[in-house]
Design an enzyme around this catalytic site. Structure first.
Site, PDB file in Angstrom:
ATOM      1  N   HIS A  15      15.294 -15.388 -13.027  1.00  0.00           N
ATOM      2  CA  HIS A  15      16.711 -15.562 -13.345  1.00  0.00           C
ATOM      3  C   HIS A  15      16.931 -16.923 -13.995  1.00  0.00           C
ATOM      4  CE1 HIS A  15      18.801 -12.306 -10.740  1.00  0.00           C
ATOM      5  NE2 HIS A  15      17.699 -11.861 -11.301  1.00  0.00           N
ATOM      6  N   TYR A  31      28.373 -14.628  -7.808  1.00  0.00           N
ATOM      7  CA  TYR A  31      29.083 -15.199  -6.648  1.00  0.00           C
ATOM      8  C   TYR A  31      30.568 -15.003  -6.912  1.00  0.00           C
ATOM      9  CZ  TYR A  31      24.883 -17.546  -4.904  1.00  0.00           C
ATOM     10  OH  TYR A  31      23.638 -17.814  -4.387  1.00  0.00           O
ATOM     11  N   PRO A  53      23.787 -19.135   3.989  1.00  0.00           N
ATOM     12  CA  PRO A  53      22.963 -18.600   2.894  1.00  0.00           C
ATOM     13  C   PRO A  53      23.540 -18.781   1.497  1.00  0.00           C
ATOM     14  CG  PRO A  53      23.981 -16.828   4.169  1.00  0.00           C
ATOM     15  CD  PRO A  53      24.288 -18.090   4.883  1.00  0.00           C
ATOM     16  N   LYS A  95      19.072 -21.425   0.209  1.00  0.00           N
ATOM     17  CA  LYS A  95      18.133 -22.513   0.490  1.00  0.00           C
ATOM     18  C   LYS A  95      17.253 -22.307   1.734  1.00  0.00           C
ATOM     19  CE  LYS A  95      18.902 -25.206  -2.891  1.00  0.00           C
ATOM     20  NZ  LYS A  95      18.427 -24.211  -3.851  1.00  0.00           N
ATOM     21  N   TYR A 124      20.611 -25.858  -7.309  1.00  0.00           N
ATOM     22  CA  TYR A 124      20.355 -24.429  -7.089  1.00  0.00           C
ATOM     23  C   TYR A 124      18.889 -24.088  -7.353  1.00  0.00           C
ATOM     24  CZ  TYR A 124      21.423 -19.515  -6.554  1.00  0.00           C
ATOM     25  OH  TYR A 124      21.466 -18.220  -6.079  1.00  0.00           O
TER      26      TYR A 124
HETATM   27  C1  LIG Z   1      20.282 -12.335   8.980  1.00  0.00           C
HETATM   28  C2  LIG Z   1      19.755 -13.444   8.088  1.00  0.00           C
HETATM   29  C3  LIG Z   1      20.006 -13.394   6.691  1.00  0.00           C
HETATM   30  C4  LIG Z   1      19.526 -14.410   5.864  1.00  0.00           C
HETATM   31  N1  LIG Z   1      19.787 -14.366   4.510  1.00  0.00           N
HETATM   32  C5  LIG Z   1      19.330 -15.366   3.728  1.00  0.00           C
HETATM   33  C6  LIG Z   1      19.581 -15.368   2.325  1.00  0.00           C
HETATM   34  O1  LIG Z   1      20.220 -14.471   1.795  1.00  0.00           O
HETATM   35  N2  LIG Z   1      19.085 -16.424   1.589  1.00  0.00           N
HETATM   36  C7  LIG Z   1      18.361 -17.440   2.163  1.00  0.00           C
HETATM   37  O2  LIG Z   1      17.895 -18.357   1.500  1.00  0.00           O
HETATM   38  N3  LIG Z   1      18.106 -17.444   3.470  1.00  0.00           N
HETATM   39  C8  LIG Z   1      18.571 -16.439   4.237  1.00  0.00           C
HETATM   40  N4  LIG Z   1      18.306 -16.460   5.549  1.00  0.00           N
HETATM   41  C9  LIG Z   1      17.511 -17.560   6.027  1.00  0.00           C
HETATM   42  C10 LIG Z   1      16.027 -17.316   5.818  1.00  0.00           C
HETATM   43  O3  LIG Z   1      15.715 -15.974   6.039  1.00  0.00           O
HETATM   44  C11 LIG Z   1      15.309 -18.236   6.777  1.00  0.00           C
HETATM   45  O4  LIG Z   1      15.634 -19.560   6.407  1.00  0.00           O
HETATM   46  C12 LIG Z   1      13.800 -18.058   6.796  1.00  0.00           C
HETATM   47  O5  LIG Z   1      13.459 -16.810   7.365  1.00  0.00           O
HETATM   48  C13 LIG Z   1      13.171 -19.184   7.616  1.00  0.00           C
HETATM   49  O6  LIG Z   1      11.838 -18.892   7.878  1.00  0.00           O
HETATM   50  P1  LIG Z   1      11.163 -19.396   9.218  1.00  0.00           P
HETATM   51  O7  LIG Z   1       9.757 -18.932   9.136  1.00  0.00           O
HETATM   52  O8  LIG Z   1      11.454 -20.818   9.421  1.00  0.00           O
HETATM   53  O9  LIG Z   1      11.936 -18.649  10.392  1.00  0.00           O
HETATM   54  P2  LIG Z   1      12.022 -17.100  10.763  1.00  0.00           P
HETATM   55  O10 LIG Z   1      11.977 -16.272   9.533  1.00  0.00           O
HETATM   56  O11 LIG Z   1      13.163 -16.956  11.671  1.00  0.00           O
HETATM   57  O12 LIG Z   1      10.668 -16.821  11.550  1.00  0.00           O
HETATM   58  C14 LIG Z   1      10.462 -17.275  12.868  1.00  0.00           C
HETATM   59  C15 LIG Z   1       9.479 -16.355  13.544  1.00  0.00           C
HETATM   60  O13 LIG Z   1       9.213 -16.858  14.859  1.00  0.00           O
HETATM   61  C16 LIG Z   1       9.215 -15.777  15.776  1.00  0.00           C
HETATM   62  N5  LIG Z   1       9.533 -16.286  17.113  1.00  0.00           N
HETATM   63  C17 LIG Z   1      10.747 -16.645  17.602  1.00  0.00           C
HETATM   64  N6  LIG Z   1      10.646 -17.053  18.877  1.00  0.00           N
HETATM   65  C18 LIG Z   1       9.344 -16.961  19.208  1.00  0.00           C
HETATM   66  C19 LIG Z   1       8.621 -17.246  20.378  1.00  0.00           C
HETATM   67  N7  LIG Z   1       9.234 -17.701  21.488  1.00  0.00           N
HETATM   68  N8  LIG Z   1       7.284 -17.033  20.391  1.00  0.00           N
HETATM   69  C20 LIG Z   1       6.654 -16.585  19.266  1.00  0.00           C
HETATM   70  N9  LIG Z   1       7.301 -16.288  18.126  1.00  0.00           N
HETATM   71  C21 LIG Z   1       8.619 -16.480  18.088  1.00  0.00           C
HETATM   72  C22 LIG Z   1      10.265 -14.830  15.222  1.00  0.00           C
HETATM   73  O14 LIG Z   1      10.082 -13.509  15.701  1.00  0.00           O
HETATM   74  C23 LIG Z   1      10.018 -14.957  13.724  1.00  0.00           C
HETATM   75  O15 LIG Z   1       9.085 -14.014  13.249  1.00  0.00           O
HETATM   76  C24 LIG Z   1      18.777 -15.475   6.414  1.00  0.00           C
HETATM   77  C25 LIG Z   1      18.532 -15.516   7.779  1.00  0.00           C
HETATM   78  C26 LIG Z   1      19.023 -14.521   8.636  1.00  0.00           C
HETATM   79  C27 LIG Z   1      18.753 -14.602  10.121  1.00  0.00           C
END
Ligand SMILES: Cc1cc2nc3c(=O)[nH]c(=O)nc-3n(C[C@H](O)[C@H](O)[C@H](O)COP(=O)(O)OP(=O)(O)OC[C@H]3O[C@@H](n4cnc5c(N)ncnc54)[C@H](O)[C@@H]3O)c2cc1C
Length: 388
Positions: A72, A200, A292, A296, A383
């Site tokens: 994009h 948006y 969101p 980011k 962005y």
């Molecule tokens: C509903 C939703 C919609 C989103 N939409 C967007 C979007 O449109 N654009 C955007 O940029 N970001 C979005 N985000 C944010 C983005 O998805 C997250 O920032 C990203 O997933 C972060 O990655 P992470 O690996 O840090 O955390 P996560 O993806 O949350 O991964 C953490 C992992 O740790 C595991 N875990 C948790 N507790 C434990 C434990 N006690 N023991 C072992 N494992 C554990 C979980 O099961 C999970 O698999 C969204 C988030 C959510 C919740």
């Protein structure tokens, strides 16, 4: 069991860190509470910054993203029925990639399987011990028995509700938080997107976002109240709410269809400081959350992992602790810039109150964004993602 780095969580942060450490010859084990299928079923982010793409390439998992992802060159902002375009390509010479978090997670899982690196799924009751010592330990239950891993370092990549941040003594951590009085009601549908670029939408009835995951799969969001019950949103009601918020052209092009996923996400800004506690390093949503709006969340998880993987590689290759000592400060500097941008975009685009002054200020700020090259350039820079 013994490993060099124990990683808690198999989301994008944990999986990407594992892959980069593996490339550096650093042993690591990932412990994930859920099953692999469950992790893959979560529909979340979709916009990948250039620096995140580079990191995925470095981890050796970027091929499918470059093949199937959508480049994009700009984004569109619709204000009360009138659309404006901001060209990243023209303003800052960069682009972003639209590629679903689910696909990216699958690529990371496949890469990890090919590398033969261990991930323990369905790991329950994960607990961190002795994080301020030279020999931290993780205990957990898997395959019906109590197990134990000793390691040099622990990477807390277990998201906002994970156990890592909660294991830190209360006096050692500061949290900064803002909870917005609204959520995003999102649906995924097997329909062609309404536009080649994200739209948006700022509208008196509330924010909307027209997004996509592929040329045949769309993702739409509507601003909703936090009290909203997903059961009271049949697909027809969603489409009927979306249409009046769009401009005429988008309304005519909109193809509706049954949803294949529907969820409500609350909007929150959150930062925990610092991001390092002895041998424990927090990364991704475990340390910070952005609404969101600025796309980011996933990209910030990747930037933490970039700093952390380099610091650990430097430690094991040169016995230098410099990168580890500076991890928190470096990661937080980038986190706060993304927090500011995400907060600013959220305040700009949503209906947050009934106060006419607030509405007029939003319109004045949007007008400035569309008329000022400096404002548009600053928007584009943020962005597409600031450099590390
Ligand atoms: C509903 C939703 C919609 C989103 N939409 C967007 C979007 O449109 N654009 C955007 O940029 N970001 C979005 N985000 C944010 C983005 O998805 C997250 O920032 C990203 O997933 C972060 O990655 P992470 O690996 O840090 O955390 P996560 O993806 O949350 O991964 C953490 C992992 O740790 C595991 N875990 C948790 N507790 C434990 C434990 N006690 N023991 C072992 N494992 C554990 C979980 O099961 C999970 O698999 C969204 C988030 C959510 C919740």
């Amino acid at each position: 069991m013994r490993t060099q780095v124990a990683i808690i969580g198999a989301g994008p942060a944990g999986l990407l860190l594992g892959q980069l450490l593996h490339k550096h010859g650093i042993d690591n084990v990932i412990l994930e509470r859920q099953t692999g299928d469950y992790v893959l079923s979560r529909v979340r982010a979709g916009v990948i910054e250039q620096v995140t793409q580079d990191l995925l390439d470095e981890a050796g998992v970027g091929a499918r993203m470059h093949r199937d992802g959508l480049v994009h060159e700009g984004v569109q902002i619709c204000v009360d029925g009138e659309r404006h375009r901001i060209s990243f390509k023209d303003l800052v010479g960069k682009t972003v990639m639209v590629y679903g978090q689910t696909e990216l997670t699958k690529d990371l899982m496949d890469g990890r399987a090919a590398a033969g690196a261990p991930t323990i799924y369905s790991a329950h009751d994960v607990a961190l011990h002795d994080i301020f010592s030279e020999r931290p330990r993780i205990t957990f239950r898997a395959d019906g028995r109590a197990q134990d891993i000793s390691c040099d370092f622990v990477a807390g990549c277990d998201g906002f509700h994970g156990v890592s941040r909660k294991s830190v003594p209360a006096g050692a951590i500061t949290t900064n938080e803002r909870v917005y009085p609204l959520g995003w009601l999102g649906i995924l549908s097997e329909t062609p997107p309404v536009s080649d670029e994200l739209i948006y939408v700022r509208h008196p009835q509330g924010f909307a976002l027209c997004s996509m995951r592929s040329p045949t799969r769309s993702r739409y969001y509507l601003q909703c109240s936090l009290a909203e019950d997903i059961e009271s949103w049949p697909d027809e009601r969603f489409w009927e709410e979306l249409k009046p918020r769009l401009d005429e052209e988008a309304r005519e092009r909109l193809v509706t269809g049954p949803s294949i996923e529907k969820s409500i996400a609350p909007l929150r800004s959150f930062v925990a400081e610092p991001m390092r506690f002895g041998a424990l390093f927090l990364a991704g949503d475990a340390a910070h959350i952005v609404p969101p709006t600025g796309a980011k969340g996933l990209n910030l998880a990747a930037s933490d992992v970039q700093y952390l993987s380099r610091a650990l590689a430097e430690y094991y290759a040169e016995k230098s602790r410099a990168g580890l000592e500076h991890y928190s400060e470096r990661a937080l500097a980038r986190v706060w810039k993304a927090e500011r941008f995400s907060w600013w975009m959220t305040m700009l685009m949503h209906r947050l109150s009934d106060n006419s002054f607030d509405h007029k200020i939003q319109l004045a700020e949007l007008d400035y964004l569309f008329r000022s090259q400096a404002a548009a350039t600053a928007f584009a820079e943020n962005y597409v993602g600031l450099p590390y």
